[in-house]
Design a protein around this motif. Structure first.
Motif, mmCIF file in Angstrom:
data_model
loop_
_atom_site.group_PDB
_atom_site.id
_atom_site.type_symbol
_atom_site.label_atom_id
_atom_site.label_comp_id
_atom_site.label_asym_id
_atom_site.label_seq_id
_atom_site.Cartn_x
_atom_site.Cartn_y
_atom_site.Cartn_z
ATOM 1 N N PRO A 1 0.828 -1.204 0.000
ATOM 2 C CA PRO A 1 0.000 0.000 0.000
ATOM 3 C C PRO A 1 0.861 1.252 0.000
ATOM 4 O O PRO A 1 1.957 1.265 0.558
ATOM 5 N N ARG A 2 0.376 2.286 -0.646
ATOM 6 C CA ARG A 2 1.064 3.574 -0.602
ATOM 7 C C ARG A 2 0.362 4.427 0.451
ATOM 8 O O ARG A 2 -0.777 4.859 0.266
ATOM 9 N N VAL A 3 1.053 4.651 1.558
ATOM 10 C CA VAL A 3 0.496 5.408 2.673
ATOM 11 C C VAL A 3 0.906 6.857 2.518
ATOM 12 O O VAL A 3 2.087 7.166 2.342
ATOM 13 N N VAL A 4 -0.066 7.757 2.582
ATOM 14 C CA VAL A 4 0.214 9.192 2.421
ATOM 15 C C VAL A 4 -0.110 9.897 3.736
ATOM 16 O O VAL A 4 -1.216 9.831 4.241
ATOM 17 N N PHE A 5 0.893 10.551 4.286
ATOM 18 C CA PHE A 5 0.743 11.330 5.511
ATOM 19 C C PHE A 5 0.609 12.808 5.153
ATOM 20 O O PHE A 5 1.345 13.315 4.302
ATOM 21 N N VAL A 6 -0.315 13.481 5.822
ATOM 22 C CA VAL A 6 -0.445 14.929 5.670
ATOM 23 C C VAL A 6 -0.235 15.543 7.041
ATOM 24 O O VAL A 6 -0.974 15.238 7.990
ATOM 25 N N ALA A 7 0.785 16.401 7.153
ATOM 26 C CA ALA A 7 1.175 17.003 8.430
ATOM 27 C C ALA A 7 0.635 18.431 8.525
ATOM 28 O O ALA A 7 0.417 19.090 7.505
ATOM 29 N N PRO A 8 0.450 18.941 9.751
ATOM 30 C CA PRO A 8 -0.098 20.288 9.903
ATOM 31 C C PRO A 8 0.917 21.409 9.724
ATOM 32 O O PRO A 8 0.526 22.573 9.641
ATOM 33 N N SER A 9 2.218 21.103 9.670
ATOM 34 C CA SER A 9 3.237 22.151 9.576
ATOM 35 C C SER A 9 4.510 21.563 8.993
ATOM 36 O O SER A 9 4.701 20.340 8.943
ATOM 37 N N ASP A 10 5.414 22.456 8.563
ATOM 38 C CA ASP A 10 6.710 22.003 8.050
ATOM 39 C C ASP A 10 7.514 21.283 9.129
ATOM 40 O O ASP A 10 8.195 20.288 8.845
ATOM 41 N N GLY A 11 7.444 21.794 10.366
ATOM 42 C CA GLY A 11 8.184 21.163 11.452
ATOM 43 C C GLY A 11 7.711 19.748 11.719
ATOM 44 O O GLY A 11 8.524 18.824 11.888
ATOM 45 N N ARG A 12 6.417 19.558 11.747
ATOM 46 C CA ARG A 12 5.867 18.217 11.961
ATOM 47 C C ARG A 12 6.192 17.313 10.774
ATOM 48 O O ARG A 12 6.474 16.124 10.953
ATOM 49 N N GLU A 13 6.181 17.867 9.569
ATOM 50 C CA GLU A 13 6.546 17.080 8.398
ATOM 51 C C GLU A 13 7.972 16.539 8.540
ATOM 52 O O GLU A 13 8.227 15.363 8.248
ATOM 53 N N ARG A 14 8.904 17.376 9.002
ATOM 54 C CA ARG A 14 10.287 16.928 9.179
ATOM 55 C C ARG A 14 10.372 15.816 10.219
ATOM 56 O O ARG A 14 11.115 14.842 10.040
ATOM 57 N N GLU A 15 9.630 15.965 11.321
ATOM 58 C CA GLU A 15 9.621 14.924 12.352
ATOM 59 C C GLU A 15 9.128 13.593 11.780
ATOM 60 O O GLU A 15 9.736 12.532 12.006
ATOM 61 N N LEU A 16 8.010 13.651 11.047
ATOM 62 C CA LEU A 16 7.437 12.424 10.511
ATOM 63 C C LEU A 16 8.325 11.817 9.429
ATOM 64 O O LEU A 16 8.438 10.590 9.335
ATOM 65 N N LEU A 17 8.980 12.662 8.639
ATOM 66 C CA LEU A 17 9.851 12.138 7.589
ATOM 67 C C LEU A 17 11.012 11.342 8.192
ATOM 68 O O LEU A 17 11.413 10.305 7.644
ATOM 69 N N ARG A 18 11.534 11.812 9.315
ATOM 70 C CA ARG A 18 12.611 11.046 9.985
ATOM 71 C C ARG A 18 12.101 9.667 10.399
ATOM 72 O O ARG A 18 12.807 8.659 10.248
#
Length: 276
Positions: free
Chosen positions: A212-229
């Motif tokens: 499956p291709r899971v797509v995450f949508v984050a509320p901010s750039d900072g949270r996006e960086r955290e989740l990407l790690r």
């Protein structure tokens, strides 16, 4: 729930009037509201109408006919859009289309009332908005089409023992179909919870026999960086991540980061990437 004063009773006269005036688009609207539980006036416009004025007029008419109900949640500044739910006659129309008795449908006015005051309302509406904005974008830009969209309830029924995505969509581009499992993040979950979700998606991959291709949508750039790690360390499935602002601004733009790429991709290119 919105004040009911001035609305007619759902008696035989109103039922006859509603049946006489319903269109195929109206029935599709009822199915969408049932599937996704609550849709705002703007989301319904994105899905079913070209102009905002025509959307408002028809939704008010369906509200008057007691096919749809509506409410406006409180917000500190300005007015929230109307949020539309099924009403009694709309639920009856959905049941008829599905060959069910109204009592067999997973709907009740009590459930609708609970949803209007639910703490999960914002999360549900925002997750639904991910797909409505994407669907609208595909109508004006070729090369991609959303051919399926499931709400939280159907996702839970299909995969609830492993994962409960906030929505599921099937996207077709140049004859290739890619499935999207949406994780709409509001920044409140611990990163350990995200890690656990990724493990479970890995288990879903084993159960389905496809990735499956899971797509995450984050509320901010900072949270996006955290989740990407976290995705780079623990992702067992193909994953993509962006922010809510990027997606809202241009749903088909080069918004998406992947653990496997250093630059952002758009969904069309992501759809053409073979699973890893």
């Amino acid at each position: 729930m919105n004040n009911q004063a001035g609305r007619p009773r759902a008696d035989e006269r109103l039922i006859a009037e509603a049946q006489r005036r319903l269109t195929e688009r109206d029935r599709t609207i009822f199915e969408a509201v049932y599937e996704h539980r609550v849709l705002t006036s703007e989301q319904l416009r994105q899905l079913f109408f070209v102009g905002g004025q025509r959307a408002r007029q028809r939704l008010v008419e369906l509200y008057r006919l007691r096919m749809l109900d509506r409410f406006r949640p409180y917000q500190q500044h300005g007015s929230a859009p109307y949020h539309y739910l099924l009403d009694q006659l709309g639920a009856a129309a959905v049941a008829t289309e599905r060959g069910l008795e109204p009592a067999e449908l997973d709907w009740s006015r009590a459930k609708a009332l609970k949803l209007a005051s639910s703490k999960q309302l914002d999360h549900l509406v925002e997750a639904n908005g991910f797909f409505t904005s994407l669907i609208e974008a595909t109508r004006t830009r070729g090369g991609i089409e959303i051919i399926a969209w499931w709400g939280q309830r159907r996702c839970a029924q299909a995969w609830g023992e492993l994962v409960r995505p906030d929505g599921y969509g099937a996207m077709e581009s140049d004859g290739a179909v890619v499935e999207l499992y949406l994780e709409w993040d509001r920044g409140s979950e611990a990163l350990s919870r995200i890690e656990d979700k990724l493990i479970r998606y890995g288990e879903l991959e084993a159960a389905l026999g496809r990735r499956p291709r899971v797509v995450f949508v984050a509320p901010s750039d900072g949270r996006e960086r955290e989740l990407l790690r976290v995705l780079r360390e623990h992702a067992a499935s193909d994953t993509l991540i962006t922010t809510a602002d990027r997606h809202t601004t241009d749903p088909l733009g080069t918004n998406w980061l992947s653990p496997h790429h250093e630059t952002r991709l758009n969904l069309i290119h992501a759809a053409q990437e073979p699973p890893r």
